[in-house]
Design a protein around this motif. Structure first.
Motif, PDB file in Angstrom:
ATOM      1  N   PRO A   1       0.808  -1.228   0.000  1.00  0.00           N
ATOM      2  CA  PRO A   1       0.000   0.000   0.000  1.00  0.00           C
ATOM      3  C   PRO A   1       0.839   1.275   0.000  1.00  0.00           C
ATOM      4  N   THR A   2       1.933   1.279   0.751  1.00  0.00           N
ATOM      5  CA  THR A   2       2.789   2.467   0.782  1.00  0.00           C
ATOM      6  C   THR A   2       3.401   2.725  -0.583  1.00  0.00           C
ATOM      7  N   LEU A   3       3.931   1.675  -1.192  1.00  0.00           N
ATOM      8  CA  LEU A   3       4.541   1.825  -2.511  1.00  0.00           C
ATOM      9  C   LEU A   3       3.495   2.188  -3.562  1.00  0.00           C
ATOM     10  N   ALA A   4       2.288   1.703  -3.375  1.00  0.00           N
ATOM     11  CA  ALA A   4       1.213   2.050  -4.307  1.00  0.00           C
ATOM     12  C   ALA A   4       0.987   3.554  -4.347  1.00  0.00           C
ATOM     13  N   GLU A   5       1.009   4.192  -3.171  1.00  0.00           N
ATOM     14  CA  GLU A   5       0.798   5.642  -3.105  1.00  0.00           C
ATOM     15  C   GLU A   5       1.996   6.411  -3.646  1.00  0.00           C
ATOM     16  N   ILE A   6       3.199   5.926  -3.361  1.00  0.00           N
ATOM     17  CA  ILE A   6       4.405   6.659  -3.742  1.00  0.00           C
ATOM     18  C   ILE A   6       4.741   6.453  -5.211  1.00  0.00           C
ATOM     19  N   ARG A   7       4.658   5.223  -5.694  1.00  0.00           N
ATOM     20  CA  ARG A   7       5.091   4.914  -7.060  1.00  0.00           C
ATOM     21  C   ARG A   7       3.989   5.129  -8.079  1.00  0.00           C
ATOM     22  N   PHE A   8       2.774   4.785  -7.746  1.00  0.00           N
ATOM     23  CA  PHE A   8       1.675   4.843  -8.709  1.00  0.00           C
ATOM     24  C   PHE A   8       0.643   5.912  -8.369  1.00  0.00           C
ATOM     25  N   GLY A   9       0.869   6.634  -7.280  1.00  0.00           N
ATOM     26  CA  GLY A   9      -0.076   7.665  -6.881  1.00  0.00           C
ATOM     27  C   GLY A   9       0.591   9.008  -6.735  1.00  0.00           C
ATOM     28  N   CYS A  10       0.082   9.809  -5.816  1.00  0.00           N
ATOM     29  CA  CYS A  10       0.567  11.170  -5.633  1.00  0.00           C
ATOM     30  C   CYS A  10       1.348  11.338  -4.337  1.00  0.00           C
ATOM     31  N   GLY A  11       1.685  10.223  -3.682  1.00  0.00           N
ATOM     32  CA  GLY A  11       2.413  10.295  -2.429  1.00  0.00           C
ATOM     33  C   GLY A  11       1.513  10.039  -1.234  1.00  0.00           C
ATOM     34  N   LEU A  12       2.148   9.778  -0.097  1.00  0.00           N
ATOM     35  CA  LEU A  12       1.411   9.500   1.132  1.00  0.00           C
ATOM     36  C   LEU A  12       0.766  10.756   1.698  1.00  0.00           C
ATOM     37  N   SER A  13      -0.362  10.575   2.365  1.00  0.00           N
ATOM     38  CA  SER A  13      -1.084  11.683   2.976  1.00  0.00           C
ATOM     39  C   SER A  13      -1.476  11.293   4.400  1.00  0.00           C
ATOM     40  N   PRO A  14      -1.435  12.238   5.346  1.00  0.00           N
ATOM     41  CA  PRO A  14      -1.880  11.913   6.704  1.00  0.00           C
ATOM     42  C   PRO A  14      -3.390  11.757   6.812  1.00  0.00           C
ATOM     43  N   ASN A  15      -4.120  12.204   5.809  1.00  0.00           N
ATOM     44  CA  ASN A  15      -5.579  12.218   5.891  1.00  0.00           C
ATOM     45  C   ASN A  15      -6.267  11.199   4.997  1.00  0.00           C
TER      46      ASN A  15
END
Length: 460
Positions: free
Chosen positions: A6-20
């Protein structure tokens, strides 16, 4: 073998991690975000091209009034109106940059935003004159975003026959030598659009086409133009008469001719070489400059066997273990870096979208330029470089560091504790060096800035 992260999904294929915003928990969940209403676009709207086209109509009306009233007060009035419209379009373009960032910061469908940027770059275009130079975002809104998860052939047709692309690649002035208009005015054939369709948009450099195929497609495209009053149009008097043979297949005979053009584009979209070209571009963009050949192969097979279904290609990419290799991936390009930084900080869009023009340039547009990305001002039709070396330059890295250390505090006021932000922005990807920097920073601004400027945050 590496599996979904899930973390890599946000960083590599998304827009980065978010606290919200919680990361997607599966490939299926990622793909599901491509369906349904485009909520990010609804929350952070960008002007549709039809609305922008009305601006062009009003601008052209003032231009005609200016020409028809040389030496009079009416000429000065018209010129002033044109300058106001130019300013309004320039300011609108900056607002759309802000809205594009806001979509990345707040979206719960980050893969959708990344795909929008990828395909907008694949189909790079910019109007060449007057207000059309500001029409890139409306072009993307109309030609790219609605087709992200459908068939590539529909995306191809929407993009390459769009007025902005027609303007960018000089298709508007392409006239068949043997057409009525060509015989009367001596207008010439322009091969720009046909060449880029084959070389960049479909078959790829070195693809299975000849100069004869380029010319035949260029002749088939003659007559394709646009009129600000109605949008895309076809001028029969500019069309080269007779059938054309492209890659061994004949096209011609339809009175409207646009049907023939679309048929040729659909065949190019479904060609095996196009599947190969697109597969490599997707793997390079999302995973690595030198992707695993097996990853490219599965994407290619999915695209080819599905008849250019983009969702099938994405599913194949995300299902392959090479996509989830935990080793640091590509360097984030400037827009991706800035968007992911603002997302990690949960920066409210109200802090940057409505900025006055001078401040917006200072905090957003000019820093992007210093990082190497002149927003919506392409150097050429091949778009932004995918090579990491294009972004790892002394000036580019210095600009990233300077922006990271100064602008977040200006936009957001009180920043998070660097030790907490380290977890928000990088989760388990923080290196010991970054952890030390976060703990030892003399101020929150320094700590947050050093985390954002770190190699761990700069790569996907």
């Amino acid at each position: 073998m590496p599996a979904f992260d899930p973390t890599l999904a946000e960083i590599r294929f998304g827009c980065g991690l978010s606290p919200n915003i919680a990361p997607a928990q599966s490939v299926a969940a990622m793909l599901a975000t491509l369906q349904g209403p485009d909520l990010a676009a609804a929350r952070h709207p960008i002007e549709p091209f039809d609305t922008f086209r009305a601006r062009i109509v009003r601008y052209n009306e003032q231009g005609r009034l200016r020409r028809d009233s040389r030496g009079t007060a009416a000429e000065k009035t018209a010129l002033k109106a044109m300058r106001v419209m130019n300013k309004q379009a320039r300011q609108a373009q900056m607002t759309w940059l802000g809205q594009s960032l806001a979509r990345c910061v707040t979206t719960q469908a980050p893969f959708r935003e990344r795909l929008s940027a990828f395909w907008a770059d694949h189909f790079t275009a910019q109007g060449k004159a007057a207000l059309m130079r500001r029409a890139v975002s409306p072009y993307v809104e109309e030609a790219i975003r609605p087709h992200l998860s459908g068939r590539f052939e529909d995306l191809l047709i929407a993009a390459v026959t769009h007025p902005v692309m027609v303007s960018y690649l000089d298709q508007r002035g392409s006239v068949g030598p043997n057409s009525p208009r060509g015989k009367k005015s001596g207008g010439g054939l322009n091969e720009n659009l046909a060449r880029e369709i084959m070389e960049l948009h479909t078959l790829g450099v070195g693809g299975p086409y000849t100069q004869g195929d380029v010319r035949a497609l260029a002749e088939l495209l003659t007559g394709l133009t646009f009129n600000p009053q109605v949008g895309r149009v076809f001028r029969k008097d500019s069309a080269e008469p007779g059938p054309e043979t492209v890659l061994g297949k004949d096209y011609g005979g339809d009175p409207a001719r646009l049907t023939d053009i679309e048929s040729a584009l659909r065949d190019l979209a479904r060609h095996p070489a196009t599947a190969r070209h697109l597969a490599r571009k997707l793997a390079v963009h999302f995973v690595a400059d030198m992707p695993d050949p097996a990853l490219v192969q599965v994407i290619e097979t999915a695209l080819r066997d599905s008849g250019s279904d983009l969702s099938a290609g994405y599913a194949a990419m995300l299902a392959h273990p090479a996509a989830w290799n935990a080793a640091p991936g590509n360097v984030k390009r400037p827009f991706e870096f800035m968007a992911s930084a603002l997302r990690a900080l949960a920066m409210p869009p109200e802090s940057f979208v409505p900025l006055k023009e001078k401040r917006f340039r200072e905090y957003i547009q000019y820093p992007l330029h210093l990082m190497g990305h002149s927003w919506e001002r392409p150097v050429g039709p091949d778009g932004l470089s995918e090579d990491d070396s294009a972004w790892i330059t002394p000036q580019g890295l210095a600009a990233r560091l300077q922006w990271a250390l100064s602008v977040p505090q200006i936009l957001g006021g009180t920043l998070p504790d660097p030790r907490e932000f380290l977890i928000t922005a990088l989760a388990g990807r923080a290196t010991p060096a970054v952890q030390f920097a976060a703990q030892a920073a003399e101020s929150r601004a320094d700590g947050v800035g050093l985390i954002l400027a770190s190699p761990a945050f700069q790569r996907s």
